[in-house]
Design a protein around this motif. Structure first.
Motif, short mmCIF file in Angstrom:
data_model
loop_
_atom_site.label_atom_id
_atom_site.label_comp_id
_atom_site.label_asym_id
_atom_site.label_seq_id
_atom_site.Cartn_x
_atom_site.Cartn_y
_atom_site.Cartn_z
N PRO A 264 0.76 -1.16 0.10
CA PRO A 264 0.11 0.02 0.12
C PRO A 264 0.90 1.16 -0.13
O PRO A 264 2.00 1.25 0.70
N ALA A 265 0.19 2.25 -0.84
CA ALA A 265 1.12 3.79 -0.61
C ALA A 265 1.29 4.29 0.74
O ALA A 265 0.35 3.95 1.45
N GLU A 266 2.02 5.02 1.00
CA GLU A 266 2.20 5.67 2.35
C GLU A 266 1.15 6.78 2.38
O GLU A 266 0.89 7.35 1.41
N PRO A 267 0.18 6.60 3.50
CA PRO A 267 -0.67 7.73 3.77
C PRO A 267 -0.03 8.96 3.53
O PRO A 267 0.85 9.38 4.44
N ALA A 268 -0.74 10.23 3.23
CA ALA A 268 -0.29 11.21 3.21
C ALA A 268 -0.77 12.40 4.25
O ALA A 268 -0.23 13.05 4.88
N ASP A 269 -2.05 12.25 4.75
CA ASP A 269 -2.73 13.14 5.43
C ASP A 269 -3.58 12.31 6.45
O ASP A 269 -3.80 11.15 6.32
N GLU A 270 -4.22 13.22 7.33
CA GLU A 270 -5.39 12.69 8.40
C GLU A 270 -6.31 11.60 7.74
O GLU A 270 -6.62 10.85 8.07
N GLU A 271 -7.03 12.34 6.65
CA GLU A 271 -8.08 11.76 6.07
C GLU A 271 -7.26 10.43 5.21
O GLU A 271 -8.29 9.43 5.06
N ASP A 272 -6.41 10.58 4.69
CA ASP A 272 -5.74 9.57 3.69
C ASP A 272 -5.53 8.33 4.83
O ASP A 272 -5.78 7.18 4.68
N ILE A 273 -4.97 8.88 6.16
CA ILE A 273 -4.69 7.81 7.22
C ILE A 273 -5.90 7.05 7.70
O ILE A 273 -5.98 5.84 7.81
N ALA A 274 -7.04 7.74 7.70
CA ALA A 274 -8.58 7.15 8.19
C ALA A 274 -8.76 6.07 7.14
O ALA A 274 -9.57 5.01 7.44
N ARG A 275 -8.34 6.24 5.85
CA ARG A 275 -8.93 5.48 4.88
C ARG A 275 -8.25 4.06 4.98
O ARG A 275 -8.68 2.99 4.30
N TYR A 276 -7.15 3.89 5.76
CA TYR A 276 -6.57 2.85 5.89
C TYR A 276 -7.07 2.15 7.30
O TYR A 276 -6.38 0.99 7.76
N GLY A 277 -8.20 2.45 7.75
CA GLY A 277 -8.83 1.74 8.95
C GLY A 277 -8.44 2.40 10.28
O GLY A 277 -7.34 2.91 10.43
N MET A 278 -9.58 2.64 11.07
CA MET A 278 -9.31 3.39 12.35
C MET A 278 -10.36 2.76 13.26
O MET A 278 -11.62 2.12 12.92
N VAL A 279 -9.73 2.23 14.34
CA VAL A 279 -10.64 1.33 15.35
C VAL A 279 -10.51 2.27 16.73
O VAL A 279 -9.64 2.85 17.02
N ARG A 280 -11.61 2.21 17.50
CA ARG A 280 -11.77 2.83 18.79
C ARG A 280 -12.67 1.78 19.79
O ARG A 280 -13.46 1.16 19.35
N LEU A 281 -12.11 1.52 20.74
CA LEU A 281 -12.50 0.61 21.70
C LEU A 281 -13.78 1.21 22.40
O LEU A 281 -13.70 2.40 22.90
N THR A 282 -14.85 0.66 22.54
CA THR A 282 -16.17 1.26 22.98
C THR A 282 -16.02 1.08 24.73
O THR A 282 -15.28 0.31 25.29
N PRO A 283 -16.78 1.90 25.46
CA PRO A 283 -17.02 1.55 26.90
C PRO A 283 -17.06 0.06 26.94
O PRO A 283 -16.56 -0.28 28.09
N LEU A 284 -18.08 -0.45 26.28
CA LEU A 284 -18.20 -1.90 26.77
C LEU A 284 -17.04 -2.69 26.27
O LEU A 284 -16.90 -3.65 26.96
N GLY A 285 -16.30 -2.39 25.33
CA GLY A 285 -15.15 -2.93 24.89
C GLY A 285 -14.16 -3.15 25.89
O GLY A 285 -13.34 -3.92 26.30
N LEU A 286 -13.83 -1.65 26.54
CA LEU A 286 -12.96 -1.53 27.48
C LEU A 286 -13.20 -2.38 28.84
O LEU A 286 -12.27 -2.99 29.20
N TYR A 287 -14.74 -2.59 28.94
CA TYR A 287 -15.13 -3.34 30.12
C TYR A 287 -14.61 -5.03 29.66
O TYR A 287 -14.17 -5.79 30.61
#
Length: 475
Positions: free
Chosen positions: A246-269
């Motif tokens: 894959p090409a190197e991501p150039a900016d924040e929006e480009d980085i987001a296109r490579y996948g973004m994950v956030r742990l939910t409060p339930l997931g934290l538990y």
């Protein structure tokens, strides 16, 4: 991630809120609906899976459509069986019935969360299994799986996913509370194999990161319906060919296109529960609220400033101020290695107590271990008739404070600034400090020798440390 030291304390949502979130997750709610549907008309195979002929009916019941409807229905059924929401009544006949645990979904929040955790384990286990088509092709005669043809190491895959989830937990549990920012998938993948001190990763390392990213993309898509994470998948337009990187991501929006994950409060538990089960020390803010002051001061010793304050506020909230102050002061005494940090945590806790605590502080003015912090507390509040400290007490309190900060922060910039200030303000500091009768005197002076940037002053501190060590050995 080592299980030998405690993880940062986490602030969890109330169980009732988490239970509501668990019940609303797509996968558990589907499993519950199938469990209520289970009865004489339902049939399962030898492995407990819903027979293929009934998958369309199950999918229709769940309102699922599209090419993956049957697969989603099968997954929900598997969760229902594994969690006890469905009971197999006759293995030979393949008959089923709603399980006894189905009633727990309308029970106490803890019961709901226990069922959800069981469902989570099923999904995490499934996430580590390769594509079913590949799995079927790898079946040898006799039903055994040829793992070598799959290039799949079950234990290694499980460890990799556990490591990724552990890193996501650490990235989420910050000093100021759960992180709100999603984690880029490339960064999470790299955190599992790229050393922190590696400036320029090799092509082989980058290729490995890319492989892990693609694997995690599939796995997080599976983990999202159980409520563990919120996930923005990798943009399919960015998927490279089999032999391309894959090409190197150039900016924040480009980085987001490579996948973004956030742990939910339930997931934290959920991840904390898994870490505890694996033997990690994963504290949660509020666990010490019903324990004694000794447990509070020892327990918050490794906490950051914000977590320690939150824990202490909960502890104080259930106690009368004067009694709490006396209990804290009694627990702060001691000459052991952890005593200086206990006294620092005690001082921080007492800063949250109002004027009602004043009698407790006046009671310890003559105490050799607590008199210094008592004078500080009283003076900061403008209390009258606070006796001036002796020079010995000033030096003892200075050593105690530095010892506590060394335990709490190590060789921090703040501590270095304190060391420089002391040496600058008191020209004869080291000549007097080595005589201080404190168990940590030699260690503190050695640390001051390490931290002070002036070679002459550092040498003076080391000489004082030697004298203090000799004095301690001679006593």
């Amino acid at each position: 991630m080592s299980d030998s030291s405690p993880l940062p304390p986490v602030r969890l949502r109330p169980e009732a809120e988490l239970a509501r979130a668990a019940l609303s997750t797509p996968l558990l709610s589907r499993a519950a609906r199938l469990a209520r549907w289970a009865g004489p008309q339902a049939r399962v195979d030898d492995g407990g899976s819903l027979v293929e002929e009934q998958l369309p009916e199950a999918a229709e019941l769940l309102g699922l459509t599209g090419d993956d409807a049957a697969a989603y229905a099968a997954e929900a059924w598997r969760v229902a069986v594994d969690t006890g929401l469905v009971e197999i009544t006759d293995e030979e006949a393949g008959t089923v019935a709603p399980g006894a645990d189905l009633a727990l979904l309308t029970g106490a929040p803890h019961d709901v969360l226990t069922l959800w955790l069981a469902a989570l384990e099923t999904v995490v286990a499934d996430a580590g299994v390769p594509d079913l088509d590949d799995l079927a092709a790898a079946l040898e005669e006799g039903g055994e799986i040829d793992f070598s043809s799959l290039d799949w190491d079950p234990e290694g895959e499980a460890e990799l996913l556990d490591g990724v989830l552990g890193n996501l937990y650490l990235l989420t549990v910050g000093e100021e509370g759960p992180g709100d920012s999603p984690v880029p998938l490339p960064a999470l993948a790299a955190s599992t194999i790229v050393p922190d001190d590696l400036d320029e990763p090799s092509n082989d390392v980058l290729e490995r990161v890319s492989d892990i990213m693609m694997k995690l993309d599939d796995q997080f898509r599976m983990l999202e319906p159980i409520g563990l994470v919120e996930y923005r998948p990798v943009d399919e337009a960015l998927m490279a060919g089999a032999e391309e990187e894959p090409a190197e991501p150039a900016d924040e929006e480009d980085i987001a296109r490579y996948g973004m994950v956030r742990l939910t409060p339930l997931g934290l538990y959920g991840l904390r529960a898994r870490l505890l089960e694996a033997g990690f020390e994963a504290p949660a803010v509020g666990e010490l609220a019903d324990k004694g002051a000794d447990a509070l001061l020892d327990g918050t010793a490794s906490y950051g400033e914000f977590a320690a304050r939150a824990e202490t506020e909960l502890w104080l909230g259930t106690r009368e101020p004067l009694a709490a102050a006396r209990e804290l002061l009694a627990a702060a005494r001691g000459a052991d290695g952890g005593a200086p940090l206990r006294r620092l945590r005690c001082q921080q806790a007492l800063s949250l107590v109002g004027a009602a605590a004043e009698p407790a502080l006046r009671e310890v003015l003559d105490d050799p271990e607590l008199g210094g912090l008592a004078r500080v507390w009283l003076s900061e509040r403008g209390a009258p008739d606070v006796p001036a400290p002796s020079q010995d007490l000033v030096f003892w309190l200075t050593v105690d404070t530095i010892a506590a900060q060394l335990q709490a922060e190590g060789n921090s910039e703040e501590l270095q600034a304190l060391v420089e200030g002391l040496a600058e303000q008191h020209s004869g500091f080291f000549a007097a400090a080595w005589r201080v009768e404190h168990p940590a005197t030699a260690d503190v002076l050695e640390a001051m020798g390490r931290l002070h940037p002036d070679k002459r002053v550092a040498k003076e501190a080391r000489k004082a440390a030697f004298k203090a060590r000799s004095q301690q050995q001679g006593n």
